[in-house]
Write a protein that holds these residues in place. Structure first.
Motif, short mmCIF file in Angstrom:
data_model
loop_
_atom_site.label_atom_id
_atom_site.label_comp_id
_atom_site.label_asym_id
_atom_site.label_seq_id
_atom_site.Cartn_x
_atom_site.Cartn_y
_atom_site.Cartn_z
N UNK A 46 1.05 -1.42 0.11
CA UNK A 46 0.08 0.06 0.12
C UNK A 46 0.89 1.40 0.29
N UNK A 47 2.13 1.04 -0.08
CA UNK A 47 3.17 2.21 -0.19
C UNK A 47 3.46 2.67 1.11
N UNK A 48 3.01 2.28 2.47
CA UNK A 48 3.10 2.73 3.67
C UNK A 48 4.65 2.16 4.28
N UNK A 49 5.76 2.85 3.87
CA UNK A 49 6.99 2.75 4.10
C UNK A 49 7.35 2.52 5.94
N UNK A 50 7.02 3.38 6.43
CA UNK A 50 7.33 3.67 7.54
C UNK A 50 6.47 2.66 8.61
N UNK A 51 5.27 2.32 8.41
CA UNK A 51 4.32 1.58 8.99
C UNK A 51 4.97 -0.03 8.82
N UNK A 68 9.99 -6.47 1.77
CA UNK A 68 9.14 -5.28 1.82
C UNK A 68 9.76 -4.18 0.96
N UNK A 69 11.20 -4.23 0.90
CA UNK A 69 11.83 -3.27 0.08
C UNK A 69 11.55 -3.48 -1.54
N UNK A 116 11.44 4.58 0.79
CA UNK A 116 11.34 3.76 1.53
C UNK A 116 12.05 2.25 1.26
N UNK A 117 12.00 2.09 0.15
CA UNK A 117 12.64 0.63 -0.29
C UNK A 117 14.10 0.82 -0.04
N UNK A 118 14.73 2.14 -0.01
CA UNK A 118 16.45 2.21 0.18
C UNK A 118 16.51 1.97 1.67
N UNK A 119 15.64 2.52 2.38
CA UNK A 119 15.87 2.53 3.89
C UNK A 119 15.79 0.99 4.27
#
Length: 515
Positions: free
Chosen positions: A379-384, A405-406, A417-420
């Motif tokens: 859903x594009x919610x990287x932090x969650x 996830x990445x 978010x993918x990089x993190x």
């Protein structure tokens, strides 16, 4: 030839065109042309393989031939392609219209009804069922009459019976019960003529289900009892209450469940009735019926179906309450995966997380939480998503979850978010391709400075792990640049490399030679 192509510099060959096509595939907004100025005007010093300046990326350890001399990105692309023996088929050119397409298996009446043509040795007109199914929606009487004429002209009784059943099922799908019944009766009259054919019992099975769907349970049972194959007969009897329940007559469906002598078969039939009710949003009634299912495992399966329907309907709290009634959750990976996606998809992340403690074993809990994290990332919610990953107790699963996830974040267009997530990975062999994909995503966004930094990080991970870089993808990312235009952005071949890009280009060329 267009003027823009006439002005291209000498040496601008199909390799350059291939890179332009490649970058378009990597997600750039527009495809541009190479710079119109002479590439050699912006030439840079030739790479020195013996250079030992601070920050220079070391060359691969394996022995390689001396590097060929090159000055421009175009020359580098050409050498990279030659070193990898890149076939012209990968140049991004569209497939010729004259190439043959893969043949499709024709759709038949039997295949649409679940009747395998190979087993029944029956074939029907491939467009018959889709044609009539569309007629149900349009209500065209002329086309309907034409379809009936085609059916009546089928010489084989078995094939004609299948066609009549198909017409009836199309009408039943639209709940046109009165219109469907005559065609079922017409087809059923043909069944005695198919008694000696290989598909006779399958036809009995189909007609029994169709009559049940029309609400005529007695005729359905009569046909089912004619099936000699005991397994198929039992399967047919079990399916009758389900089909009756679809008509809305739940009381009649439950009465037929009581007529099934075998208790396990009775439980299976009752489970199918509960699932029909759950899909009709009558979940409370379905839950009450599960108490009558005597086989415990079948009851759990019925509860699974109800839970998923509750989750899809956005009733996350009630879904969680029902999950607590299901034992042995660690043995139900498919259900847990579907549950995670449904709860997250309807915004019930807290309920999804509350399922984890109900699962026995840290390994199974970890696998479930990974599915939750992936669903959140999709859903594009990287932090969650990363917060969920942190709750995974098993280290190896957490590492695997970060990689997935990445990937999900990249697919959702969340490169940051993918990089993190990728940078949190401990094992370089998992980092390598993800970092190159992140660099490609940044390239598509025109963030050239960041993409070079990520490329350097990817190269370092490649060297530590011994993994080969994805050279074909790197060629476009390193040699092309995205520039702003009045229309938006344009992607074109670079006129020169920066010192950092030179070091990267040298490394990739040597890696290509080693391959």
């Amino acid at each position: 030839m267009p003027d823009s192509l006439k002005r291209l510099p000498v040496g601008f060959n199909w390799l350059t065109c291939a890179m332009l096509a490649l970058v378009t595939n990597l997600g750039c907004d527009q495809q541009g042309n190479a710079p119109e100025t002479d590439l050699k005007q912006g030439s840079v010093r030739k790479p020195d393989a013996r250079a030992a300046e601070p920050g220079v990326i070391p060359a691969p350890n394996a022995a390689t031939p001396p590097l060929p001399q090159w000055e421009t990105p175009e020359e580098w692309v050409k050498l990279m392609s030659e070193a990898r023996n890149l076939p012209q088929a990968q140049s991004g050119k569209p497939r010729s219209s004259g190439q043959p397409k893969q043949a499709r298996r024709p759709i038949t009446v039997g295949s649409m009804l679940g009747l395998d043509v190979g087993e029944s040795e029956q074939e029907t007109e491939p467009d018959l069922f889709p044609q009539y199914y569309n007629l149900v929606a349009t209500g065209s009487n002329a086309d309907f009459d034409d379809t009936i004429q085609k059916v009546e002209a089928i010489p084989d009784a078995g094939q004609r019976a299948v066609a009549y059943c198909a017409i009836a099922r199309a009408l039943l799908a639209e709940e046109a019960f009165e219109r469907a019944k005559p065609w079922l009766v017409q087809g059923e009259k043909l069944l005695p003529q198919t008694r000696n054919s290989a598909g006779h019992e399958q036809l009995l099975h189909l007609y029994a289900k169709a009559f049940a769907r029309s609400g005529d349970g007695n005729k359905a049972v009569e046909l089912a009892q004619q099936i000699a194959n005991l397994d198929l007969r039992e399967e047919t009897l079990i399916s009758i209450p389900e089909q009756i329940a679809k008509t809305g007559d739940v009381e009649q469906a439950l009465n037929f469940v009581e007529t099934i002598p075998d208790r396990n078969s009775q439980s299976q039939a009752l489970m199918q009735v509960t699932l029909v009710l759950a899909r009709s949003n009558a979940c409370n009634l379905a839950l009450s019926l599960t108490e009558k299912i005597t086989n415990e495992e079948i009851r759990f399966q019925a509860l699974e179906g109800i839970v998923l329907e509750l989750a899809k309907a956005g009733r996350g709290k009630q879904a969680l309450d029902v999950v607590r009634q299901i034992l042995f959750l660690h043995r139900r990976p498919w259900f847990l995966r579907a549950l995670a996606k449904s709860l997250v998809g309807t915004g019930h992340l807290n309920q999804a997380l509350e399922v984890a403690p109900l699962i026995d074993g840290t390994g199974e809990q970890s696998t479930y939480l990974m599915e939750v994290a992936i669903a959140v990332a999709e859903k594009g919610k990287s932090k969650l998503a990363l917060e969920v990953v942190q709750q995974i107790p098993q280290r190896e699963t957490k590492e695997n979850a970060l990689a997935k996830v990445a990937t999900a974040l990249l697919n959702a267009g969340e490169a940051d978010g993918a990089l993190e997530a990728t940078q949190r990975l401990q094992y370089d062999n998992q980092k390598v391709r993800l970092l190159y994909r992140v660099a490609s995503a940044l390239h598509s966004r025109g963030e050239d400075a960041r993409k070079i930094a990520v490329l350097k990080e990817a190269v370092a991970a490649s060297q530590r792990s011994g993994e080969k870089p994805p050279l074909f993808s790197v060629m476009g990312v390193l040699s092309m640049e995205t520039i702003p235009t009045e229309q938006g952005t344009s992607t074109q071949l670079k006129s020169s490399f920066t010192p950092e890009e030179l070091q990267l280009a040298e490394y990739f060329l040597q890696a290509a030679q080693q391959k």
